[in-house]
Design a protein around this motif. Structure first.
Motif, PDB file in Angstrom:
ATOM      1  N   HIS A 153       0.809  -1.221   0.000  1.00 44.20           N
ATOM      2  CA  HIS A 153       0.000   0.000   0.000  1.00 44.20           C
ATOM      3  C   HIS A 153       0.847   1.279   0.000  1.00 44.20           C
ATOM      4  CE1 HIS A 153      -0.224  -1.320   4.475  1.00 44.20           C
ATOM      5  NE2 HIS A 153       0.869  -0.608   4.298  1.00 44.20           N
TER       6      HIS A 153
ATOM      7  N   SER B 142       1.643   4.177  -6.303  1.00 44.17           N
ATOM      8  CA  SER B 142       0.607   4.726  -7.165  1.00 44.17           C
ATOM      9  C   SER B 142      -0.245   3.597  -7.727  1.00 44.17           C
ATOM     10  CB  SER B 142       1.245   5.513  -8.317  1.00 44.17           C
ATOM     11  OG  SER B 142       1.906   4.613  -9.211  1.00 44.17           O
ATOM     12  N   ARG B 143      -1.365   3.967  -8.342  1.00 45.15           N
ATOM     13  CA  ARG B 143      -2.249   2.950  -8.925  1.00 45.15           C
ATOM     14  C   ARG B 143      -1.526   2.132  -9.988  1.00 45.15           C
ATOM     15  NH1 ARG B 143      -7.515   1.616  -9.449  1.00 45.15           N
ATOM     16  NH2 ARG B 143      -8.006   3.151  -7.851  1.00 45.15           N
ATOM     17  N   SER B 144      -0.811   2.799 -10.876  1.00 46.20           N
ATOM     18  CA  SER B 144      -0.130   2.072 -11.953  1.00 46.20           C
ATOM     19  C   SER B 144       0.957   1.159 -11.407  1.00 46.20           C
ATOM     20  CB  SER B 144       0.447   3.050 -12.975  1.00 46.20           C
ATOM     21  OG  SER B 144       1.398   3.915 -12.379  1.00 46.20           O
TER      22      SER B 144
ATOM     23  N   THR C 131       1.005  -0.180  -8.366  1.00 38.57           N
ATOM     24  CA  THR C 131       0.345  -1.269  -7.642  1.00 38.57           C
ATOM     25  C   THR C 131      -0.143  -2.339  -8.611  1.00 38.57           C
ATOM     26  OG1 THR C 131      -0.365   0.327  -5.956  1.00 38.57           O
ATOM     27  CG2 THR C 131      -1.434  -1.832  -5.944  1.00 38.57           C
ATOM     28  N   LEU C 132      -0.766  -1.914  -9.706  1.00 34.43           N
ATOM     29  CA  LEU C 132      -1.231  -2.870 -10.707  1.00 34.43           C
ATOM     30  C   LEU C 132      -0.064  -3.644 -11.305  1.00 34.43           C
ATOM     31  CD1 LEU C 132      -3.922  -0.679 -12.496  1.00 34.43           C
ATOM     32  CD2 LEU C 132      -4.348  -2.809 -11.238  1.00 34.43           C
TER      33      LEU C 132
ATOM     34  N   ASP D 205      -6.258  10.777  -7.310  1.00 29.82           N
ATOM     35  CA  ASP D 205      -6.366   9.426  -6.764  1.00 29.82           C
ATOM     36  C   ASP D 205      -6.904   9.518  -5.341  1.00 29.82           C
ATOM     37  OD1 ASP D 205      -6.094   6.841  -5.769  1.00 29.82           O
ATOM     38  OD2 ASP D 205      -4.215   6.458  -6.824  1.00 29.82           O
TER      39      ASP D 205
ATOM     40  N   ARG E 190      -1.416   4.078   0.459  1.00 27.08           N
ATOM     41  CA  ARG E 190      -2.708   3.807  -0.168  1.00 27.08           C
ATOM     42  C   ARG E 190      -3.648   3.189   0.853  1.00 27.08           C
ATOM     43  NH1 ARG E 190      -4.900   3.633  -4.917  1.00 27.08           N
ATOM     44  NH2 ARG E 190      -2.972   4.341  -5.888  1.00 27.08           N
TER      45      ARG E 190
ATOM     46  N   GLU F  77     -12.393  -0.970  -4.146  1.00 25.29           N
ATOM     47  CA  GLU F  77     -11.049  -0.694  -4.669  1.00 25.29           C
ATOM     48  C   GLU F  77     -10.226  -1.978  -4.734  1.00 25.29           C
ATOM     49  OE1 GLU F  77      -7.818   2.222  -5.629  1.00 25.29           O
ATOM     50  OE2 GLU F  77      -9.953   1.948  -5.975  1.00 25.29           O
TER      51      GLU F  77
ATOM     52  N   GLN G  63     -11.053  -4.080  -7.704  1.00 28.22           N
ATOM     53  CA  GLN G  63     -10.511  -3.572  -8.952  1.00 28.22           C
ATOM     54  C   GLN G  63      -9.081  -4.046  -9.163  1.00 28.22           C
ATOM     55  OE1 GLN G  63     -11.166   0.630  -9.912  1.00 28.22           O
ATOM     56  NE2 GLN G  63     -12.878   0.669  -8.459  1.00 28.22           N
ATOM     57  N   PHE G  64      -8.321  -4.144  -8.102  1.00 27.00           N
ATOM     58  CA  PHE G  64      -6.931  -4.589  -8.209  1.00 27.00           C
ATOM     59  C   PHE G  64      -6.824  -6.105  -8.367  1.00 27.00           C
ATOM     60  CE2 PHE G  64      -6.030  -0.414  -6.330  1.00 27.00           C
ATOM     61  CZ  PHE G  64      -4.957  -0.021  -7.112  1.00 27.00           C
TER      62      PHE G  64
END
Length: 211
Positions: A110, A113-115, A117-118, A156, A168, A174, A177-178
């Motif tokens: 956590h 960033s989102r990118s 983490t993905l 975000d 995060r 959420e 989604q991951f």
């Protein structure tokens, strides 16, 4: 290239005393899916190595990984034979495709960033054997209540800057989604709280099997 601000933060954290995390037995419920004969388990963001030590005591081949060399040095003093590796998971995981039976990431996924983490989750999926497990715990949104001074980042709503590093915070939607049900079978998804660092900490526990 390792994230220098994060590395400095964690090196300071693990150097300052008294810093201690009590191990709990959260991994025990997954024992039915794990077998010492099935290959290596990687503990990502192992910190002081409590999960790695517990798994190794049960006969598993464990590699303890962390960004902080100070954490790994302390772990090495307590468990000299524990295999360790310093790495920044955002730089990519140096593990062959389908080579791991499980990845443990206890309060370590956590900080990105989102990118990122993905990408990290995708990298873990790549490295796991078919049917391999990802066992993780991550900040819950409720944890924000005690992160005084945390500042929301632009674009975000789940990513905040706190104490100089990114953190995060997840809710159930959420998380889903991951961790797509096209890639993962969900074994556990529950919001919990535990005593850690001298206070109550809110988090999600997520147990996943690679599809």
């Amino acid at each position: 290239m390792m994230n220098t601000p994060d590395k400095k933060y964690w090196n300071t954290t693990y150097t300052e005393l008294p810093f201690h995390v009590d191990h709990d037995d959260w991994l025990e419920k997954y024992a039915v899916w794990l077998d010492p004969s099935k290959g290596k388990i990687v503990d990502l963001g192992c910190g002081l190595g409590h999960n790695a030590k517990a798994l190794r005591a049960q006969g598993f081949d464990v590699l303890a990984c962390d960004l902080s060399e100070k954490a790994l040095e302390q772990l090495g003093r307590e468990e000299p034979d524990m295999p360790t590796l310093q790495l920044d998971m955002a730089d990519g995981l140096p593990f062959a495709n389908e080579s791991l039976q499980a990845v443990v990431a206890d309060l370590s996924l956590h900080y990105f960033s989102r990118s990122e983490t993905l990408r990290i989750i995708g990298d873990i999926h790549r490295a796991l054997q078919p049917g391999g497990l990802l066992l993780c715990r991550v900040h819950a949104v409720a944890e924000l209540a005690v992160k005084h001074g945390a500042a929301a980042t632009q674009d975000d709503p789940f990513l905040y800057r706190s104490e100089g590093i990114l953190r995060r915070f997840f809710d159930e939607s959420e998380l889903r989604q991951f961790f797509s049900d096209q890639n993962w079978e969900t074994l556990e998804l529950s919001e919990q709280a535990m005593e850690r660092y001298g206070r109550l900490k809110s988090f999600w526990e997520v147990g996943l099997k690679k599809l």
